[in-house]
Design a protein around this motif. Sequence first.
Motif, PDB file in Angstrom:
ATOM      1  N   PHE A  34     -18.891  57.750  96.231  1.00  0.00           N
ATOM      2  CA  PHE A  34     -19.303  56.687  97.139  1.00  0.00           C
ATOM      3  C   PHE A  34     -19.827  55.491  96.342  1.00  0.00           C
ATOM      4  O   PHE A  34     -20.389  55.645  95.251  1.00  0.00           O
ATOM      5  CB  PHE A  34     -20.442  57.169  98.064  1.00  0.00           C
ATOM      6  N   TYR A  36     -22.383  52.145  97.250  1.00  0.00           N
ATOM      7  CA  TYR A  36     -23.281  51.498  98.191  1.00  0.00           C
ATOM      8  C   TYR A  36     -23.793  50.204  97.561  1.00  0.00           C
ATOM      9  O   TYR A  36     -23.871  50.068  96.331  1.00  0.00           O
ATOM     10  CB  TYR A  36     -24.490  52.396  98.505  1.00  0.00           C
ATOM     11  N   GLN A  38     -27.031  47.226  97.795  1.00  0.00           N
ATOM     12  CA  GLN A  38     -28.379  46.969  98.298  1.00  0.00           C
ATOM     13  C   GLN A  38     -28.735  45.512  98.061  1.00  0.00           C
ATOM     14  O   GLN A  38     -28.750  45.040  96.919  1.00  0.00           O
ATOM     15  CB  GLN A  38     -29.400  47.872  97.604  1.00  0.00           C
ATOM     16  N   GLY A  43     -32.309  48.284 102.925  1.00  0.00           N
ATOM     17  CA  GLY A  43     -31.758  49.604 102.626  1.00  0.00           C
ATOM     18  C   GLY A  43     -30.347  49.466 102.093  1.00  0.00           C
ATOM     19  O   GLY A  43     -29.788  48.382 102.018  1.00  0.00           O
ATOM     20  N   LEU A  44     -29.769  50.602 101.702  1.00  0.00           N
ATOM     21  CA  LEU A  44     -28.417  50.587 101.151  1.00  0.00           C
ATOM     22  C   LEU A  44     -27.386  50.525 102.255  1.00  0.00           C
ATOM     23  O   LEU A  44     -27.583  51.054 103.359  1.00  0.00           O
ATOM     24  CB  LEU A  44     -28.179  51.863 100.323  1.00  0.00           C
ATOM     25  N   LEU A  88     -27.463  44.716  94.194  1.00  0.00           N
ATOM     26  CA  LEU A  88     -27.594  45.931  93.386  1.00  0.00           C
ATOM     27  C   LEU A  88     -26.597  46.949  93.921  1.00  0.00           C
ATOM     28  O   LEU A  88     -26.567  47.220  95.131  1.00  0.00           O
ATOM     29  CB  LEU A  88     -29.020  46.462  93.505  1.00  0.00           C
ATOM     30  N   PHE A  90     -24.821  50.801  93.772  1.00  0.00           N
ATOM     31  CA  PHE A  90     -25.055  52.194  93.407  1.00  0.00           C
ATOM     32  C   PHE A  90     -23.796  53.021  93.623  1.00  0.00           C
ATOM     33  O   PHE A  90     -23.170  52.943  94.670  1.00  0.00           O
ATOM     34  CB  PHE A  90     -26.164  52.810  94.268  1.00  0.00           C
ATOM     35  N   ARG A  94     -21.099  63.708  95.232  1.00  0.00           N
ATOM     36  CA  ARG A  94     -21.487  65.028  95.754  1.00  0.00           C
ATOM     37  C   ARG A  94     -20.350  65.975  95.410  1.00  0.00           C
ATOM     38  O   ARG A  94     -19.183  65.587  95.430  1.00  0.00           O
ATOM     39  CB  ARG A  94     -21.704  64.966  97.250  1.00  0.00           C
ATOM     40  N   TYR A 102     -26.643  64.800  97.120  1.00  0.00           N
ATOM     41  CA  TYR A 102     -26.040  63.587  96.603  1.00  0.00           C
ATOM     42  C   TYR A 102     -26.812  63.137  95.373  1.00  0.00           C
ATOM     43  O   TYR A 102     -28.047  63.099  95.384  1.00  0.00           O
ATOM     44  CB  TYR A 102     -26.062  62.479  97.656  1.00  0.00           C
ATOM     45  N   ILE A 103     -26.080  62.767  94.344  1.00  0.00           N
ATOM     46  CA  ILE A 103     -26.688  62.233  93.134  1.00  0.00           C
ATOM     47  C   ILE A 103     -26.277  60.771  93.013  1.00  0.00           C
ATOM     48  O   ILE A 103     -25.077  60.454  93.078  1.00  0.00           O
ATOM     49  CB  ILE A 103     -26.249  63.003  91.888  1.00  0.00           C
ATOM     50  N   PHE A 104     -27.283  59.899  92.855  1.00  0.00           N
ATOM     51  CA  PHE A 104     -27.019  58.475  92.725  1.00  0.00           C
ATOM     52  C   PHE A 104     -27.165  58.036  91.273  1.00  0.00           C
ATOM     53  O   PHE A 104     -27.987  58.582  90.528  1.00  0.00           O
ATOM     54  CB  PHE A 104     -27.999  57.674  93.581  1.00  0.00           C
ATOM     55  N   GLY A 105     -26.398  57.026  90.894  1.00  0.00           N
ATOM     56  CA  GLY A 105     -26.603  56.393  89.604  1.00  0.00           C
ATOM     57  C   GLY A 105     -27.844  55.520  89.627  1.00  0.00           C
ATOM     58  O   GLY A 105     -28.495  55.361  90.660  1.00  0.00           O
ATOM     59  N   THR A 106     -28.147  54.946  88.473  1.00  0.00           N
ATOM     60  CA  THR A 106     -29.353  54.136  88.345  1.00  0.00           C
ATOM     61  C   THR A 106     -29.164  52.721  88.874  1.00  0.00           C
ATOM     62  O   THR A 106     -30.123  51.960  88.953  1.00  0.00           O
ATOM     63  CB  THR A 106     -29.806  54.071  86.887  1.00  0.00           C
ATOM     64  N   GLY A 107     -27.941  52.370  89.230  1.00  0.00           N
ATOM     65  CA  GLY A 107     -27.690  51.062  89.816  1.00  0.00           C
ATOM     66  C   GLY A 107     -27.267  50.025  88.784  1.00  0.00           C
ATOM     67  O   GLY A 107     -27.679  50.064  87.619  1.00  0.00           O
TER      68      GLY A 107
END
Lengths: 114, 114
Positions: A34, A36, A38, A43-44, A88, A90, A94, A102-107
């Motif tokens: 995914f 996203y 921001q 919010g995202l 920003l 992201f 998953r 869900y694991i997100f990157g640092t952006g």
Amino acid sequence: AQSVAQPEDQVNVAEGNPLTVKCTYSVSGNPYLFWYVQYPNRGLQFLLKYITGDNLVKGSYGFEAEFNKSQTSFHLKKPSALVSDSALYFCAVRDGAGTYKYIFGTGTRLKVLA
Amino acid sequence: NAGVTQTPKFQVLKTGQSMTLQCAQDMNHEYMSWYRQDPGMGLRLIHYSVGAGITDQGEVPNGYNVSRSTTEDFPLRLLSAAPSQTSVYFCASSYVGQRNNEQFFGPGTRLTVL
């Protein structure tokens, strides 16, 4: 274990030029990927996703991303950047066969210069 | 539809105090989750739920409790606030399964622990 890497903290691009925001991932099963966005103090918002099927996926606001299984990458692209794309971004992953973690990157902060 | 709502928007606590961050969604989503966003760390999953009565831990669950008694609500409880819990907290929801599984995010709660 799942992981996501966004190697660039910031990407600068001139308005009208193509942009790329990089993402690489690691999961043990099939990845659900995914992107996203921001905007400040918000919010995202969902941009696009890859679950299965065509490796090139198209999303909102003219963005697209290419799933590359051999390079475990899911880079976000847009042919012609707008100043309003500054935000920003992201990447998230998953494991499709695993839990709903869900694991997100640092952006990556995208700055489009007029 | 109101989407995902979070209250309060801002909160200041003293170390050791407890509080509950509220999250509600009106989209009949099975999946709900809590994230914290810290500079340079991206979003990290605290807890998640795939339906009423079902919750599970994310990456950073320590110091937080959740419950899911209804489909609509997913409150996050801080048991004894610590300065390390100063962060922006986002709630999100989605359908489960392969289709329509992109997450919708709330506007966030900015928490400061003194």
